[in-house]
Design an enzyme around this catalytic site. Structure first.
Site, PDB file in Angstrom:
ATOM      1  N   ASN A 270       0.861  -1.187   0.000  1.00 48.51           N
ATOM      2  CA  ASN A 270       0.000   0.000   0.000  1.00 48.51           C
ATOM      3  C   ASN A 270       0.901   1.242   0.000  1.00 48.51           C
ATOM      4  OD1 ASN A 270      -1.365   2.270   1.125  1.00 48.51           O
ATOM      5  ND2 ASN A 270      -3.051   0.938   1.709  1.00 48.51           N
TER       6      ASN A 270
ATOM      7  N   ASP B  79      -0.107   4.511  -0.051  1.00 46.95           N
ATOM      8  CA  ASP B  79      -0.812   5.744   0.336  1.00 46.95           C
ATOM      9  C   ASP B  79       0.120   6.776   0.983  1.00 46.95           C
ATOM     10  OD1 ASP B  79      -3.168   4.517  -0.375  1.00 46.95           O
ATOM     11  OD2 ASP B  79      -3.855   4.188   1.671  1.00 46.95           O
ATOM     12  N   HIS B  80       1.017   6.293   1.839  1.00 44.36           N
ATOM     13  CA  HIS B  80       1.753   7.247   2.655  1.00 44.36           C
ATOM     14  C   HIS B  80       2.960   7.866   1.949  1.00 44.36           C
ATOM     15  CE1 HIS B  80      -1.162   6.852   5.654  1.00 44.36           C
ATOM     16  NE2 HIS B  80      -1.024   5.552   5.693  1.00 44.36           N
TER      17      HIS B  80
ATOM     18  N   HIS C  43      -5.610   3.783  -1.568  1.00 41.52           N
ATOM     19  CA  HIS C  43      -6.926   4.129  -1.020  1.00 41.52           C
ATOM     20  C   HIS C  43      -7.272   5.553  -1.439  1.00 41.52           C
ATOM     21  CE1 HIS C  43      -9.483   4.384   2.977  1.00 41.52           C
ATOM     22  NE2 HIS C  43     -10.175   4.729   1.902  1.00 41.52           N
TER      23      HIS C  43
ATOM     24  N   ARG D 223      -9.439   8.217  -0.726  1.00 35.45           N
ATOM     25  CA  ARG D 223     -10.398   8.633   0.312  1.00 35.45           C
ATOM     26  C   ARG D 223     -11.265   9.761  -0.208  1.00 35.45           C
ATOM     27  NH1 ARG D 223      -8.815   6.686   5.790  1.00 35.45           N
ATOM     28  NH2 ARG D 223     -10.602   7.899   6.431  1.00 35.45           N
TER      29      ARG D 223
ATOM     30  N   ARG E 252      -7.022  12.874   1.159  1.00 38.74           N
ATOM     31  CA  ARG E 252      -5.941  13.329   2.046  1.00 38.74           C
ATOM     32  C   ARG E 252      -4.569  12.789   1.636  1.00 38.74           C
ATOM     33  NH1 ARG E 252      -7.396  10.093   7.569  1.00 38.74           N
ATOM     34  NH2 ARG E 252      -9.355  11.155   7.223  1.00 38.74           N
ATOM     35  N   HIS E 253      -4.544  11.650   0.953  1.00 39.65           N
ATOM     36  CA  HIS E 253      -3.237  11.186   0.438  1.00 39.65           C
ATOM     37  C   HIS E 253      -3.328  10.915  -1.077  1.00 39.65           C
ATOM     38  CE1 HIS E 253      -5.134   7.444   1.748  1.00 39.65           C
ATOM     39  NE2 HIS E 253      -4.768   7.588   3.019  1.00 39.65           N
TER      40      HIS E 253
ATOM     41  N   GLU F  75      -8.744   0.766  -3.196  1.00 40.33           N
ATOM     42  CA  GLU F  75      -9.445   0.736  -1.911  1.00 40.33           C
ATOM     43  C   GLU F  75     -10.279   2.002  -1.790  1.00 40.33           C
ATOM     44  OE1 GLU F  75      -6.684  -0.146   1.327  1.00 40.33           O
ATOM     45  OE2 GLU F  75      -8.044   0.971   2.621  1.00 40.33           O
TER      46      GLU F  75
ATOM     47  N   THR G  83      -8.230   3.574   8.662  1.00 42.54           N
ATOM     48  CA  THR G  83      -9.455   2.786   8.630  1.00 42.54           C
ATOM     49  C   THR G  83      -9.554   2.008   9.935  1.00 42.54           C
ATOM     50  OG1 THR G  83      -9.085   2.598   6.263  1.00 42.54           O
ATOM     51  CG2 THR G  83     -10.810   1.221   7.196  1.00 42.54           C
TER      52      THR G  83
ATOM     53  N   GLU H 160     -11.093  -9.298   3.373  1.00 42.98           N
ATOM     54  CA  GLU H 160      -9.803  -8.925   3.962  1.00 42.98           C
ATOM     55  C   GLU H 160     -10.055  -8.722   5.457  1.00 42.98           C
ATOM     56  OE1 GLU H 160      -7.220  -6.238   1.929  1.00 42.98           O
ATOM     57  OE2 GLU H 160      -6.346  -5.526   3.803  1.00 42.98           O
TER      58      GLU H 160
ATOM     59  N   HIS I 215      -3.508  -4.456   7.862  1.00 42.84           N
ATOM     60  CA  HIS I 215      -3.606  -3.273   8.713  1.00 42.84           C
ATOM     61  C   HIS I 215      -2.687  -3.416   9.920  1.00 42.84           C
ATOM     62  CE1 HIS I 215      -5.045   0.492  10.293  1.00 42.84           C
ATOM     63  NE2 HIS I 215      -5.701   0.657   9.165  1.00 42.84           N
ATOM     64  N   GLY I 216      -1.737  -2.486  10.001  1.00 42.40           N
ATOM     65  CA  GLY I 216      -0.862  -2.419  11.166  1.00 42.40           C
ATOM     66  C   GLY I 216       0.213  -3.490  11.206  1.00 42.40           C
TER      67      GLY I 216
ATOM     68  N   HIS J 239       1.844   1.273   5.792  1.00 40.88           N
ATOM     69  CA  HIS J 239       2.464   2.311   6.610  1.00 40.88           C
ATOM     70  C   HIS J 239       3.845   1.903   7.137  1.00 40.88           C
ATOM     71  CE1 HIS J 239       2.935   4.670  10.403  1.00 40.88           C
ATOM     72  NE2 HIS J 239       2.567   5.634   9.584  1.00 40.88           N
TER      73      HIS J 239
HETATM   74  N1  PXP Z   1      -5.751  -3.123   4.074  1.00 35.82           N
HETATM   75  C1  PXP Z   1      -6.704  -2.177   4.171  1.00 35.82           C
HETATM   76  C2  PXP Z   1      -8.071  -2.514   3.723  1.00 35.82           C
HETATM   77  C3  PXP Z   1      -6.388  -0.885   4.659  1.00 35.82           C
HETATM   78  O1  PXP Z   1      -7.355   0.037   4.776  1.00 35.82           O
HETATM   79  C4  PXP Z   1      -5.057  -0.593   4.987  1.00 35.82           C
HETATM   80  C5  PXP Z   1      -4.700   0.793   5.419  1.00 35.82           C
HETATM   81  O2  PXP Z   1      -4.898   1.679   4.384  1.00 35.82           O
HETATM   82  C6  PXP Z   1      -4.107  -1.605   4.869  1.00 35.82           C
HETATM   83  C7  PXP Z   1      -4.481  -2.872   4.434  1.00 35.82           C
HETATM   84  C8  PXP Z   1      -2.668  -1.369   5.183  1.00 35.82           C
HETATM   85  O3  PXP Z   1      -2.522  -1.000   6.521  1.00 35.82           O
HETATM   86  P1  PXP Z   1      -1.152  -0.410   7.009  1.00 35.82           P
HETATM   87  O4  PXP Z   1      -0.909   0.835   6.248  1.00 35.82           O
HETATM   88  O5  PXP Z   1      -1.359  -0.211   8.463  1.00 35.82           O
HETATM   89  O6  PXP Z   1      -0.108  -1.471   6.713  1.00 35.82           O
END
Ligand code: PXP
Length: 251
Positions: A12, A14-15, A48, A50, A54-55, A75, A106, A156, A199-200, A222
């Site tokens: 991902n 996004d950041h 993603h 949004r 924002r990103h 996403e 999220t 997911e 996530h995380g 992230h």
């Molecule tokens: N999967 C989904 C559906 C998410 O919303 C995110 C965060 O955007 C991630 C995976 C990745 O999470 P992280 O950025 O914490 O690794």
């Protein structure tokens, strides 16, 4: 140790856009990061879009859809605005997530069970357009059953709560959460759903999730973008891949 197939890694990006937007400049460029991730062996790119942009921005999604050689996982929230963009870009995959403006990320899973009719109607044209549709949900069996019922191909599983507990050193609770994720993966698989998680996730907490046999894809953002500051994106991804393969008993 389980001996199961290789996990796919979706990166991902996004950041990368978060850092770019912090200065209102054109760099760092998310497409360039996506291409580096692809070169490092990522199996897909997740971004993603949004509602508040924002990103990731619309132009990023367009550049990613046109520019990468691996699947794009789009996403977004299940809104009409997003459906129109998806049907124009036709990404490989769509992951529907809940979205609140005030949240930092999220924070919870989608409530599919309370929105069956709307979500069934929402995903039908996306499926017809060839998109593999995924629901980002918690581990509640009702949400898994509802995802199967609306015709989603994938769930997911949200690993954010597990990741937070692990980071806080609340390991008994983290293990209980892992157990729930394991049961959810088994149940989703039994309903014919493909199972992803994310996530995380970090180097320290990824192994037990990667070892869940029914899971075939992890989406990680992230932490990898943060590690890239120290070691570069390619090495950060290779190290995550190594840990995932090790957890699968493949090394
Ligand atoms: N999967 C989904 C559906 C998410 O919303 C995110 C965060 O955007 C991630 C995976 C990745 O999470 P992280 O950025 O914490 O690794």
């Amino acid at each position: 140790m389980t001996t199961v197939g290789k996990l796919r890694l979706g990166v991902n990006i996004d950041h990368v856009a978060t850092v770019r937007n912090a200065r209102g400049s054109a760099w760092p460029d998310p497409l360039r990061a996506a291409l580096l991730a692809e070169a490092a062996g990522a199996d897909g790119i997740t971004a993603h879009l949004r509602e508040d942009r924002r990103h990731i921005r619309d132009t990023d999604m367009e550049a990613l859809a046109a520019g990468i050689g691996i699947p794009l996982n789009f996403e977004c929230a299940a809104t009409d605005e997003m459906a129109a963009i998806i049907l124009r870009l036709k990404p490989h995959a769509v992951c529907l997530v809940p979205e609140k403006r005030e949240e930092r990320t999220t924070e919870g899973g989608l409530d599919v069970a309370s929105d069956i009719d709307r979500l069934t109607a929402y995903i039908t044209p996306l499926r017809t357009a060839g998109c593999r549709v995924s629901m980002f949900i918690g581990h509640a069996p009702t949400q898994i059953a509802a995802s199967a019922r609306i015709g989603a191909a994938v769930v997911e599983l949200h690993t954010g709560h597990y990741s937070d507990l692990h980071a806080e050193g609340r390991l008994d609770e983290a293990n209980a959460e892992l157990d729930a994720l394991r049961k959810a993966a088994t149940y989703a698989h039994s309903l014919g759903l493909e199972v992803h998680a994310g996530h995380g996730l970090t180097y320290d907490n990824v192994a037990p999730v990667a070892a869940i046999p029914e899971i075939v894809e992890l989406n990680i953002g992230h932490f990898l973008i943060g590690e890239a500051i120290y070691m570069g994106l390619e090495d950060a991804i290779l190290e995550m891949r190594r840990r995932m393969d090790e957890a699968r008993g493949l090394l």
